[in-house]
Scaffold this motif. Structure first.
Motif, short mmCIF file in Angstrom:
data_model
loop_
_atom_site.label_atom_id
_atom_site.label_comp_id
_atom_site.label_asym_id
_atom_site.label_seq_id
_atom_site.Cartn_x
_atom_site.Cartn_y
_atom_site.Cartn_z
N UNK A 1 73.95 64.12 20.15
CA UNK A 1 73.72 63.56 21.43
C UNK A 1 72.40 63.49 21.70
N UNK A 2 71.75 62.57 22.24
CA UNK A 2 70.19 62.86 22.32
C UNK A 2 70.03 62.94 24.16
N UNK A 3 68.92 63.53 24.24
CA UNK A 3 68.61 63.91 25.69
C UNK A 3 67.79 62.87 26.18
N UNK A 4 67.69 62.20 27.31
CA UNK A 4 66.65 61.38 27.86
C UNK A 4 65.42 62.15 28.38
N UNK A 5 64.39 61.61 28.31
CA UNK A 5 63.07 62.48 28.58
C UNK A 5 62.85 61.93 29.81
N UNK A 6 62.71 63.04 30.66
CA UNK A 6 62.58 62.76 32.31
C UNK A 6 61.11 62.91 32.77
N UNK A 7 60.24 63.25 31.53
CA UNK A 7 58.77 63.54 32.10
C UNK A 7 58.25 62.08 32.03
N UNK A 8 57.00 61.91 32.60
CA UNK A 8 56.07 60.51 32.41
C UNK A 8 55.46 60.67 31.45
N UNK A 9 55.17 59.55 30.56
CA UNK A 9 54.32 59.62 29.55
C UNK A 9 52.88 59.56 29.69
N UNK A 10 51.85 60.16 28.90
CA UNK A 10 50.59 60.38 29.35
C UNK A 10 49.75 58.93 29.85
N UNK A 11 50.05 57.95 28.99
CA UNK A 11 49.68 56.47 29.50
C UNK A 11 50.03 55.99 30.91
N UNK A 12 51.15 56.46 31.20
CA UNK A 12 51.62 55.97 32.32
C UNK A 12 50.97 56.79 33.65
N UNK A 13 50.63 58.11 33.27
CA UNK A 13 49.98 58.99 34.25
C UNK A 13 48.20 58.29 34.45
N UNK A 14 47.98 58.10 33.37
CA UNK A 14 46.52 57.54 33.56
C UNK A 14 46.47 55.93 34.31
N UNK A 15 47.27 55.29 34.11
CA UNK A 15 47.50 54.01 34.82
C UNK A 15 47.78 54.18 36.25
N UNK A 16 48.71 55.10 36.66
CA UNK A 16 48.77 55.56 38.28
C UNK A 16 47.61 56.20 38.68
N UNK A 17 46.91 57.14 37.96
CA UNK A 17 45.62 57.47 38.39
C UNK A 17 44.60 56.37 38.81
N UNK A 18 44.52 55.52 37.81
CA UNK A 18 43.50 54.46 38.06
C UNK A 18 43.98 53.72 39.26
N UNK A 19 45.11 53.21 39.52
CA UNK A 19 45.64 52.35 40.70
C UNK A 19 45.35 53.36 42.04
N UNK A 20 45.41 54.53 41.82
CA UNK A 20 45.22 55.40 42.90
C UNK A 20 43.62 55.39 43.38
N UNK A 21 42.78 55.45 42.30
CA UNK A 21 41.46 55.59 42.46
C UNK A 21 41.02 54.04 43.28
N UNK A 22 41.45 53.19 42.33
CA UNK A 22 41.36 51.62 42.96
C UNK A 22 41.26 51.31 44.23
N UNK A 23 42.74 52.00 44.84
CA UNK A 23 43.19 51.69 46.14
C UNK A 23 42.37 52.56 47.12
N UNK A 24 41.74 53.63 46.80
CA UNK A 24 40.94 54.54 47.56
C UNK A 24 39.60 53.66 47.70
N UNK A 25 38.77 53.28 46.63
CA UNK A 25 37.75 52.53 46.86
C UNK A 25 37.66 50.97 47.61
N UNK A 26 38.86 50.57 47.27
CA UNK A 26 39.07 49.38 48.24
C UNK A 26 39.36 49.54 49.87
N UNK A 27 40.02 50.74 49.85
CA UNK A 27 39.96 51.33 51.08
C UNK A 27 38.75 51.44 51.85
N UNK A 28 37.76 52.11 51.36
CA UNK A 28 36.59 52.41 51.49
C UNK A 28 35.63 51.22 51.76
N UNK A 29 35.85 50.41 50.82
CA UNK A 29 34.86 49.14 51.03
C UNK A 29 35.55 48.33 52.46
#
Length: 499
Positions: free
Chosen positions: A1-29
């Protein structure tokens, strides 16, 4: 019986971080507002070489600009007077007079304000801009008279102080005209061992001068034969203002009654196949000149001046002016012409004739009206005239006069010695200089002249000739400033400015 992975993949974390950073920059502009700095996107004369026909440049901006701040802060060194016009983000600066030749120019703009920033009460200025351009060199052409240059076409660059002899020793040049870009010269010449003035053939020669920047220049001195004289004598010619058509006055060598105007394309690429001249189907005429639009020719015909089309039926003139016997000059835009009226008392009148039907008398002379040229820099007509000083010996004294076409005011510029009827003049493209020659004929020429002897239009053998340059000022300024011609250190005649 296989266990489902509950953690977020590294690539997903990078994408989310970039989106948050861009959102902050857009807000500042968004919070800071529009901070894009205005700048000049395009300057149409950047690093270009311009001529008298180039009368306006354009600046294109990245953002809408506050018009007054741009006009107040634009600087041109040396200064060039002009007028502003706008179309959205494009500003056009139109020169009042052509830019003087042989000059480097710098265009600067700093301190001009953004239109929207001005409306919002913010002091946001354009990114500083510097551009540059230059005008063509001041170049003259003439037919040499000294031993080494005798009968040869010579080019002298006044800006660079460089001389080039363009044509070979075995050709004696008789007349010439420049193509509009100055890169080639159309000329008539006979061989140096042939004294027959009616044996002239038409050639072109390269000048080694470039009409535009960033363009390969053909080496100077490449001569191409355009039209031979096997069956017909080539008497006079004119090159159209657009450089595409040549009109030649020709006479059949075996049939003197076969005489008239011919026309042909001016292209010559050095190929074996030469352009073929075609006869202009019209009545024979006298002096002629191609109109500024290059579509017709004005010719002295019968008791008047006819305007004949170069394409179509030339037997039906486009216009006929019976009261005038000769067209001396056209303005560059073709709206005005200087025409000569021959009177029954042997005087001559010079008229200004416009395309609106206005006919205005400018002057009357007891001598001759040799040539006239319109100044494109001002409403002025320069004319080379003669005045009869001795009726018994019929001696004419030549002089140069400037005529203000608006007021009719005349300003004599130069009086030349009597018996100098073979003087020729040429007005520079920028309207700042007048060239003329002073031919000295041989006093006691031998009965049999050498084949390479140079002759004037009147058939006099030329001993030598000096060339002169007269600076020009507006007529109003010329009243208070004395202008004197300067003798150039060359021996030659028929001087012409390169366009």
């Amino acid at each position: 019986m296989t266990k489902s992975k509950a953690f977020i993949q590294p690539l997903d974390r990078i994408a989310i971080a970039l989106m948050l950073l861009l959102s902050v920059l857009i807000g500042l502009l968004v919070l800071q507002g529009d901070v894009v700095t205005a700048r000049v996107r395009e300057f149409t004369w950047q690093n270009q070489q311009i001529g008298a026909e180039d009368n306006s440049f354009t600046l294109t901006f990245s953002r809408p600009m506050e018009v007054k701040s741009v006009e107040e802060n634009l600087k041109i060194e040396p200064p060039l007077a002009g007028k502003f016009s706008w179309a959205g983000r494009r500003m056009v600066y139109t020169l009042v007079t052509p830019a003087p030749y042989g000059t480097n120019y710098k265009v600067q703009l700093q301190g001009a304000k953004d239109k929207f920033a001005q409306q919002e009460g913010k002091n946001r200025v354009i990114q500083a801009f510097t551009g540059s351009f230059r005008t063509r060199d001041r170049v003259i052409l003439y037919i040499g008279t000294n031993q080494e240059e005798q009968g040869r076409l010579v080019l002298y660059n006044l800006t660079e102080e460089q001389k080039r002899v363009l044509t070979p020793k075995d050709l004696v040049v008789m007349d010439f005209e420049s193509f509009p870009d100055g890169e080639k010269i159309l000329f008539s010449a006979r061989t140096s061992n042939n004294q027959d003035l009616l044996s002239a053939q038409l050639y072109t020669v390269t000048t080694g001068v470039s009409g535009k920047s960033e363009q390969e220049v053909e080496p100077a001195g490449r001569v191409d034969l355009i039209l031979d004289s096997k069956d017909y004598q080539n008497l006079k010619f004119d090159l159209s203002p657009d450089g595409e058509t040549i009109v030649i006055q020709r006479g059949n060598k075996t049939n003197p009654g076969d005489f008239g105007l011919w026309f042909m394309p001016a292209n010559s690429d050095g190929s074996a196949e030469k352009p073929t001249p075609k006869r202009l189907q019209s009545q024979p005429g006298g002096d002629f000149m191609i109109t500024p639009d290059s579509q017709a020719v004005a010719v002295a015909q019968g008791q008047g001046a006819a305007i004949l089309p170069l394409q179509g039926d030339a037997s039906k003139p486009l216009d006929f002016l019976p009261q005038f016997g000769l067209v001396q000059a056209f303005s560059k835009d073709g709206s005005q012409a200087a025409m000569v009226k021959f009177n029954t008392d042997y005087t001559r009148d010079l008229f200004l004739v416009t395309n609106q039907g206005v006919q205005k008398q400018l002057l009357k002379t007891t001598g001759s009206i040799l040539s006239c040229q319109f100044d494109i820099a001002s409403p002025t007509l320069y004319c080379l005239l003669t005045q009869l000083v001795s009726k018994e010996q019929y001696i004419e004294q030549p002089y140069v006069v400037a005529i203000d076409l608006k007021s009719g005011q005349q300003k004599p510029l130069l009086v030349l010695p009597p018996a100098q009827r073979n003087v020729q003049m040429s007005l520079s493209a920028d309207g700042l200089g007048l060239l003329f020659d002073q031919v000295v004929p041989q006093t006691n020429p031998p009965t049999s002249l050498p084949p390479n002897t140079l002759k004037t239009d009147d058939g006099d053998a030329i001993d030598t000739s000096s060339l002169w340059l007269m600076p020009l000022l507006p007529i109003a300024d010329a009243e208070t400033v004395e202008i004197r011609p300067e003798q150039l250190p060359f021996a030659g005649f028929r001087p012409r400015w390169l366009p």
